[in-house]
Design a protein around this motif. Sequence first.
Motif, PDB file in Angstrom:
ATOM      1  N   ASP A   1      31.846  14.976  23.033  1.00  0.00           N
ATOM      2  CA  ASP A   1      33.032  14.816  23.860  1.00  0.00           C
ATOM      3  C   ASP A   1      32.969  13.468  24.587  1.00  0.00           C
ATOM      4  O   ASP A   1      32.043  13.210  25.342  1.00  0.00           O
ATOM      5  N   ILE A   2      33.984  12.614  24.362  1.00  0.00           N
ATOM      6  CA  ILE A   2      34.000  11.281  24.972  1.00  0.00           C
ATOM      7  C   ILE A   2      34.016  11.365  26.495  1.00  0.00           C
ATOM      8  O   ILE A   2      33.347  10.589  27.182  1.00  0.00           O
ATOM      9  N   ASP A   3      34.777  12.302  27.044  1.00  0.00           N
ATOM     10  CA  ASP A   3      34.835  12.439  28.505  1.00  0.00           C
ATOM     11  C   ASP A   3      33.476  12.791  29.091  1.00  0.00           C
ATOM     12  O   ASP A   3      33.093  12.282  30.152  1.00  0.00           O
ATOM     13  N   LEU A   4      32.735  13.646  28.390  1.00  0.00           N
ATOM     14  CA  LEU A   4      31.400  14.014  28.868  1.00  0.00           C
ATOM     15  C   LEU A   4      30.459  12.805  28.815  1.00  0.00           C
ATOM     16  O   LEU A   4      29.666  12.581  29.737  1.00  0.00           O
ATOM     17  N   LEU A   5      30.566  12.035  27.759  1.00  0.00           N
ATOM     18  CA  LEU A   5      29.730  10.841  27.642  1.00  0.00           C
ATOM     19  C   LEU A   5      30.074   9.816  28.714  1.00  0.00           C
ATOM     20  O   LEU A   5      29.191   9.144  29.264  1.00  0.00           O
ATOM     21  N   ARG A   6      31.364   9.706  29.046  1.00  0.00           N
ATOM     22  CA  ARG A   6      31.771   8.744  30.065  1.00  0.00           C
ATOM     23  C   ARG A   6      31.209   9.142  31.435  1.00  0.00           C
ATOM     24  O   ARG A   6      30.775   8.286  32.206  1.00  0.00           O
TER      25      ARG A   6
ATOM     26  N   GLN B   1      26.484   4.638  25.498  1.00  0.00           N
ATOM     27  CA  GLN B   1      27.073   3.353  25.873  1.00  0.00           C
ATOM     28  C   GLN B   1      27.708   2.664  24.666  1.00  0.00           C
ATOM     29  O   GLN B   1      28.791   2.079  24.767  1.00  0.00           O
ATOM     30  N   ARG B   2      27.051   2.745  23.524  1.00  0.00           N
ATOM     31  CA  ARG B   2      27.594   2.141  22.313  1.00  0.00           C
ATOM     32  C   ARG B   2      28.847   2.879  21.833  1.00  0.00           C
ATOM     33  O   ARG B   2      29.827   2.269  21.408  1.00  0.00           O
ATOM     34  N   ILE B   3      28.810   4.226  21.914  1.00  0.00           N
ATOM     35  CA  ILE B   3      29.967   5.023  21.491  1.00  0.00           C
ATOM     36  C   ILE B   3      31.177   4.716  22.364  1.00  0.00           C
ATOM     37  O   ILE B   3      32.298   4.522  21.869  1.00  0.00           O
ATOM     38  N   LEU B   4      30.966   4.637  23.675  1.00  0.00           N
ATOM     39  CA  LEU B   4      32.069   4.339  24.590  1.00  0.00           C
ATOM     40  C   LEU B   4      32.620   2.935  24.370  1.00  0.00           C
ATOM     41  O   LEU B   4      33.833   2.717  24.435  1.00  0.00           O
TER      42      LEU B   4
END
Length: 289
Positions: free
Chosen positions: A5-10, A72-75
């Motif tokens: 989940d992008i939001d969780l990673l952020r 960090q790379r994914i975001l």
Amino acid sequence: MQNLDIDLLRTFVAIAQRETFASAAEQVGRTQSAITQQMQRLEQEVGCVLFEKRGRQKTMTTDGSRLLAYAQRILALNDQAVQLARSRGAGEKVRIGSPHDVADSILPNMLRRLSKLSTELQMEINVGRSPFLMDALREGELDLVISTRYDEAFPGVKLRTSPMVWICAEDFTFNPGEPVPLVMADELSLFRKLSIAQLDAHGISWRTSFISPTLTGIKAAISAGLGVTARTTELLDANMRVLTEGDGLPRLPDVAFYLYVQPTCTSNILRELFESTERIATRFGPAFV
């Protein structure tokens, strides 16, 4: 394979940057309890513990540090993709060619449609003669060309068919019994070829009155009353009039204007413009483009 989940990673990256859950909560606009719940969900997704308690603080585990580098790379890639999609060709330079005849009619409509597809598109406009524009397209010097020339070598769509007429100055005196004084471009001109062919086919004599390589020169000569020219109705202005069969001149064929795109063009914006133009012309006809 499970997706993260992008939001969780952020939120996870925000915690690493701000060092505390409370500070990260301020950055992402959530409550501290919501942040805690997000990290619990992320730990369930990745199947490992990301934080551990040390006193009253939570610190990142070894697994957490390992995930951080990927997060960090994914975001970064996600944000770049979103920015690119929203920019719709920002900073992209496209080269467009148009003949003088339709620089005030068809060309502005094309430019308006392009600007709606991308507000930051850099457009380089080349207004010239159709044969030279087609040469430039063939050499890869132009990406999109409006032209009177039909050429199967390029993907093309008919934009408009305009009537070609005999044009002279409003106060010009035309004498049917005398050779027609022609105001023309040079041998490369489609209008020159078509007009002479029609006169010859009907046995009407003519003479060269004025030659100019540019439409500006032809228009000036007509306005000065130097003779008659064969051109599409786009050339007409308030100081000019049309000579017809009633004046002893033959009917002229219509002239089509085509839109061509460079086959090797990589611009998605130009491709979208060309394909939408093709769809409209196919469904409704050239008059609706």
